[in-house]
Design an enzyme around this catalytic site. Structure first.
Site, mmCIF file in Angstrom:
data_model
loop_
_atom_site.group_PDB
_atom_site.id
_atom_site.type_symbol
_atom_site.label_atom_id
_atom_site.label_comp_id
_atom_site.label_asym_id
_atom_site.label_seq_id
_atom_site.Cartn_x
_atom_site.Cartn_y
_atom_site.Cartn_z
ATOM 1 N N GLU A 169 32.698 -72.940 50.716
ATOM 2 C CA GLU A 169 32.168 -72.583 49.904
ATOM 3 C C GLU A 169 29.498 -72.554 49.360
ATOM 4 O OE1 GLU A 169 33.879 -68.204 48.296
ATOM 5 O OE2 GLU A 169 33.373 -69.737 47.029
ATOM 6 N N GLU A 276 39.135 -67.149 52.908
ATOM 7 C CA GLU A 276 39.808 -66.831 52.026
ATOM 8 C C GLU A 276 39.227 -65.359 51.750
ATOM 9 O OE1 GLU A 276 37.837 -68.900 48.497
ATOM 10 O OE2 GLU A 276 37.791 -70.344 49.237
#
Length: 344
Positions: A169, A276
């Site tokens: 991320e 995710e």
């Protein structure tokens, strides 16, 4: 009699070999990836947490996930983690052990390098303590050799991941401040060092660059336009998608996610993947419907460029972790939300 015994031994060896080969099933790498990030699992087991099927029978967690259609396991790796139950572990050694265990039952493997001693995400990209005072040139070497080292240890253990994430991320970059997006050229160099290390170990491994908010087209275009300008090397665009964290229901932005998946695949000629995803554990029907919609959106990406969907810590029950977006019930049984992965 001796000939009979010899023939019996040969036959026994043959059937034993067949049984062993069947037990260590080789995953189909061309199949749509459906899986879970289970970094907490070893610690859950070590602290005595038990997993049960819907009929109340105790069962191995990975088998429970496979029974629900999963074929992939994602594992994070930290540099020098603590022994904290929920925010530590995930060392090289622990990651290798878990990857071997998952592969033995036929799971495909994704490795997620955080390049930190603990969580790295949009709000924090802390350098490992051992790298804290390193120059930028040294950080480039750190990324390369850490990546290569972990993957070589996996390879020695008989595991070659299908995918590797270089960073976790990273819409604002990684290894702050040197690798911040404020200096995209330096970030690009760090990402390319990770890419080069992966390909040195095995050219077939696909390298993922991963951002959060998969429904946010503007964020993705800005980042990957800059990545293109700075010659970042990668194979797959990875996305997180958590309606909960942006305080919405999935119905409000699932179309945005689908459009962004298609846009990224076409704009940059890359494969795309949801690495995710998660929903509220007590909202099982809503999470089931969200997962079904996400899987449908990824499968619909033209030219089969949508590779798969990974649930983040599906087994990470709130009673153990304090995390409310698992897909596990208080009684130790999987939520019906995971049945979405059973769909063909």
């Amino acid at each position: 009699m001796r000939r009979f015994i010899s023939m019996t031994i040969v036959l026994m060896a043959f059937f034993t070999s067949c049984t062993e080969n069947k037990a260590i099933a080789q995953p189909k790498t061309s199949a749509f990836a459906k899986g879970g990030d289970v970094g907490w699992l070893p610690q859950m087991e070590a602290t005595g947490y038990k997993f049960y099927d819907t009929d109340g029978a105790e069962k191995d967690c990975l088998q429970l996930l496979m029974d629900r259609g999963m074929n992939t396991i994602r594992l994070r790796v930290w540099v020098n983690p603590s022994d904290d139950k929920a925010s530590g572990h995930c060392s090289k050694e622990e990651t290798v052990a878990m990857a071997v265990r998952a592969q033995k039952i036929g799971m495909r493997i994704m490795i997620d390098f955080h390049y930190s001693d603990s969580w790295a995400d949009p709000g924090k990209q802390n350098k490992p303590l051992a790298w804290q005072n390193h120059t930028f040139s040294e950080l480039l070497n750190d990324v390369y050799f850490h990546t290569e080292d972990v993957l070589n240890e996996l390879k020695k253990a008989g595991v070659t991941p299908e995918w590797v994430q270089v960073g976790n991320e990273i819409p604002g970059g990684m290894l702050w401040p040197e690798g911040s997006t404020d200096n995209f050229n330096q970030l690009a160099q760090l990402l390319n060092k990770g890419y080069d290390a992966v390909k040195t170990v095995d050219k077939k491994i696909k390298v993922i660059v991963h951002l959060d908010e998969g429904n946010n087209s503007g964020k993705f275009r800005w980042f990957f336009d800059n990545a293109q300008k700075n010659n970042v090397k990668y194979d797959v665009i990875g996305m997180s998608y958590y309606p909960f964290w942006i305080k919405t229901d999935y119905k409000e932005n699932i179309t945005d996610l689908a459009n962004n998946l298609n846009d990224m695949a076409a704009r940059y000629n890359k494969e795309v993947m949801i690495v995710e995803v998660g929903g509220v554990d007590t909202q099982e029907q809503n999470t089931y419907e969200m997962l079904a919609a996400v899987i449908k959106a990824v499968k619909a990406v033209p030219h089969k460029k949508g590779l798969g969907v990974i649930y983040w810590e599906p087994q990470g029950a709130k009673s153990w972790s304090g995390y409310a977006l698992s897909a596990w019930r208080e009684d130790g049984k999987p939520s019906m939300a995971l049945d979405a992965f059973k769909e063909k």
